[in-house]
Design an enzyme around this catalytic site. Structure first.
Site, mmCIF file in Angstrom:
data_model
loop_
_atom_site.group_PDB
_atom_site.id
_atom_site.type_symbol
_atom_site.label_atom_id
_atom_site.label_comp_id
_atom_site.label_asym_id
_atom_site.label_seq_id
_atom_site.Cartn_x
_atom_site.Cartn_y
_atom_site.Cartn_z
ATOM 1 N N HIS B 15 -21.871 0.420 -48.308
ATOM 2 C CA HIS B 15 -21.741 0.149 -49.743
ATOM 3 C C HIS B 15 -20.390 0.690 -50.180
ATOM 4 O O HIS B 15 -20.147 1.897 -50.151
ATOM 5 C CB HIS B 15 -22.873 0.810 -50.541
ATOM 6 N N SER B 16 -19.525 -0.230 -50.598
ATOM 7 C CA SER B 16 -18.117 0.137 -50.708
ATOM 8 C C SER B 16 -17.812 1.204 -51.758
ATOM 9 O O SER B 16 -16.869 1.969 -51.590
ATOM 10 C CB SER B 16 -17.275 -1.109 -50.984
ATOM 11 N N ARG B 17 -18.636 1.294 -52.824
ATOM 12 C CA ARG B 17 -18.318 2.261 -53.886
ATOM 13 C C ARG B 17 -18.659 3.699 -53.501
ATOM 14 O O ARG B 17 -18.306 4.633 -54.221
ATOM 15 C CB ARG B 17 -19.054 1.886 -55.180
ATOM 16 N N GLU B 18 -19.326 3.865 -52.379
ATOM 17 C CA GLU B 18 -19.777 5.202 -51.973
ATOM 18 C C GLU B 18 -18.660 5.902 -51.192
ATOM 19 O O GLU B 18 -18.797 6.188 -49.995
ATOM 20 C CB GLU B 18 -21.096 5.064 -51.201
ATOM 21 N N ARG B 73 -20.340 -2.728 -54.981
ATOM 22 C CA ARG B 73 -21.273 -2.253 -53.945
ATOM 23 C C ARG B 73 -21.375 -3.199 -52.752
ATOM 24 O O ARG B 73 -21.446 -2.765 -51.600
ATOM 25 C CB ARG B 73 -22.652 -2.087 -54.600
ATOM 26 N N ASN B 90 -27.110 -3.759 -47.335
ATOM 27 C CA ASN B 90 -28.275 -2.973 -46.951
ATOM 28 C C ASN B 90 -29.595 -3.602 -47.405
ATOM 29 O O ASN B 90 -30.594 -2.929 -47.563
ATOM 30 C CB ASN B 90 -28.180 -1.535 -47.474
ATOM 31 N N HIS B 142 -24.837 6.880 -46.740
ATOM 32 C CA HIS B 142 -24.671 6.369 -48.099
ATOM 33 C C HIS B 142 -24.447 7.526 -49.057
ATOM 34 O O HIS B 142 -24.496 8.687 -48.682
ATOM 35 C CB HIS B 142 -25.960 5.656 -48.537
ATOM 36 N N SER B 143 -24.198 7.183 -50.320
ATOM 37 C CA SER B 143 -24.304 8.192 -51.390
ATOM 38 C C SER B 143 -24.830 7.458 -52.629
ATOM 39 O O SER B 143 -24.691 6.245 -52.728
ATOM 40 C CB SER B 143 -22.935 8.834 -51.666
ATOM 41 N N TYR B 144 -25.333 8.066 -53.670
ATOM 42 C CA TYR B 144 -25.544 9.504 -53.759
ATOM 43 C C TYR B 144 -27.043 9.790 -53.927
ATOM 44 O O TYR B 144 -27.811 8.843 -54.067
ATOM 45 C CB TYR B 144 -24.757 10.061 -54.942
ATOM 46 N N GLU B 240 -28.183 10.117 -47.760
ATOM 47 C CA GLU B 240 -27.545 9.927 -49.068
ATOM 48 C C GLU B 240 -26.835 11.231 -49.391
ATOM 49 O O GLU B 240 -27.467 12.263 -49.576
ATOM 50 C CB GLU B 240 -28.602 9.632 -50.142
#
Lengths: 221, 279
Positions: B15-18, B73, B90, B142-144, B240
């Site tokens: 997920h690119s924003r993480e 994302r 995902n 992943h986050s968060y 996460e």
């Protein structure tokens, strides 16, 4: 039906805690105080026939600007049955004292009041999570306002967090309040959507923060 | 490497924003390389196993978070017949594909895609793991939220290895917390992350489900680790990372090294367990 004890990792309990913390962050937060959940100590749920689901919570909160000091709270969050348009009822009792923010509040108030040009900023934090020190109070104020939005718009199946302050514009007023018009991005953890909201916040050192209006920005990306 | 030894797969940035995840991936790659020959556990692992680490697992999305939308994302696939771009990588795996917790709407952040493995980013990993044939662990980062999760997401019934996974997760989060006090919770993706079977509803037919039953909103069909687990990779975990909501995806870069530092013992616990429990 009788109250059911829930383990702290129980996700609906965590969502109810987020509503209670959002509510309290709105009531007690401001430019010099950001309240965050340190631990959900205990959670019970009661299903009340024809009314809804009530969560009774014991929370430990910390002030992000003073992490060594924590307070314990008890909270009740009642989600109304079947009603998607009514906010959960929240009651919170705080045990102990929160650190006073009087000095910092006064300093912020005078700093903003004496600005020649109305404050304008965007992307707080920036892409790398940085917040310039002079904008930290603005970030905390937006966080308090997003607590209101969280409280008013949460259901048992949503969990909202402030993702970013997209834009803020101060609006000078003739009365004693400071006014900030925010566009905030809220992250909803269950659907993973990022939701833009416009929210106008009034703030005064003695009166605290008040959301005077807010609405979700129209869909479309 | 090169001899098809048992392997551990790690990925970050699906997920690119993480952004904390790609950064943690880089730190971790360096740490593994540094510790070989110094740390007995890392040395033992690499003496008999290979570690594969894919750091920018969603490159198009990552580029987009730099150029246009920091909170993007999904992938950047064009969706036929829709203005909306991107598939949630995902939710695109062939395990409970299309199930609850994923969306059939291309405009949704959890759009599962037109079919399982439609995304080349996912297909590449599927093909790699299948062709390799000897991957013993998949750890997808992943986050968060600060959680350590294991299968299943697409069904409520516990996975057969639930007990062992749960004990390993418990140790890993404890060792993570020992570094700076960061608290993680652990459990299976779908369930209420507790060891309380009485709260997990029995599988009941949908039409009989009382209206108050917990909605399967925590469930997720089509996730990476469910696919891995269903394809023979026993030790499949999702992490996460920090934080728990104050900064969320926009975690300050000053927290990169602390986050990677505390996560390392948890990763090592999993990898050592994999080494010591061949199957």
């Amino acid at each position: 039906s009788p109250a059911m004890e829930l383990p702290p990792g129980h996700l609906p309990a965590a969502r109810a805690a987020a509503v209670a913390v959002g509510y309290l962050r709105y009531l007690r937060g401001g430019p010099a105080r950001g309240l965050e959940l340190r631990e959900l100590r205990r959670a019970r749920r009661q299903d009340i026939d024809d009314v809804g689901h009530k969560y009774c919570l014991e929370l430990e909160l910390e002030d992000v600007l003073d992490k060594d000091s924590t307070v314990t709270c008890t909270a009740e969050v009642l989600y109304h049955l079947g009603s998607k348009s009514s906010a959960p009822d929240v009651q919170v009792t705080v045990q102990g004292e929160l650190r006073s923010t009087e000095e910092a509040d006064k300093e912020f108030y005078h700093r903003i009041r004496s600005l020649e040009k109305e404050l304008v900023a965007e992307n707080i934090p920036d892409s790398h999570g940085n917040v310039p020190p002079e904008l930290e109070p603005i970030h905390l104020l937006a966080w308090a306002a997003s607590g209101y939005i969280t409280w008013q718009n949460s259901t048992e199946n949503t969990k909202l967090h402030l993702a970013q302050v997209k834009h803020v514009r101060q609006v000078k007023r003739s009365d004693e309040d400071l006014q900030f018009d925010f566009v905030v991005l809220l992250h909803e953890m269950v659907s993973q959507e990022v939701l833009p909201w416009e929210v106008t916040v009034l703030w005064h050192p003695q009166h605290g923060a008040r959301v005077s209006q807010c609405h979700a920005v129209g869909a479309g990306r | 490497g090169g001899s098809n030894r048992s392997a551990i797969w790690l990925d970050t940035g699906i997920h690119s924003r993480e952004w904390i995840t790609q950064a943690t991936g880089v730190w971790t790659a360096n740490k593994i390389a540094e510790e070989y020959g110094r740390d007995p556990s890392v040395t033992a692992i690499l003496d008999s196993m290979d570690i594969f680490l894919e750091i920018v697992t969603n490159p198009d999305g990552f580029a987009f978070t730099h150029s246009s939308n920091r909170l993007w994302r999904k992938t950047r696939s064009i969706n036929a017949g829709s203005r909306c771009v991107g598939v949630d990588p995902n939710r695109n795996w062939d395990a409970g594909f299309g199930g609850p917790g994923s969306s059939s709407n291309p405009c949704s952040e959890t759009y599962h895609g037109p079919h399982a493995h439609s995304e080349r980013e996912v297909r590449a990993i599927v093909d790699f793991i299948r062709a390799h044939g000897n991957v013993k662990s998949v750890i997808s980062i992943h986050s968060y939220s600060q959680m350590l999760l294991f299968p299943y997401g697409y069904r409520r019934a516990p996975a057969p290895d639930h007990q062992e996974m749960s004990e390993l997760a418990k140790k890993a989060v404890s060792d993570l917390a020992a570094v700076f006090g960061t608290k993680y919770i652990y459990g299976s993706i779908a369930n209420t992350i507790c060891e309380c079977p009485s709260l997990i509803p029995q599988q009941i037919p949908r039409e009989w489900a009382p209206t108050w039953a917990p909605l399967p909103a925590d469930m997720a069909g089509g996730t990476t680790i469910d696919w891995a687990y269903d394809n023979g990779v026993k030790y499949s975990f999702t992490l996460e990372l920090r934080d728990s909501g104050r900064y969320g995806f926009l975690l300050p870069s000053s927290q990169i090294v602390p986050t990677a530092t505390e996560t390392w013992p948890a990763l090592l616990d999993i990898m050592v367990h994999v080494l010591e429990h061949p199957y």
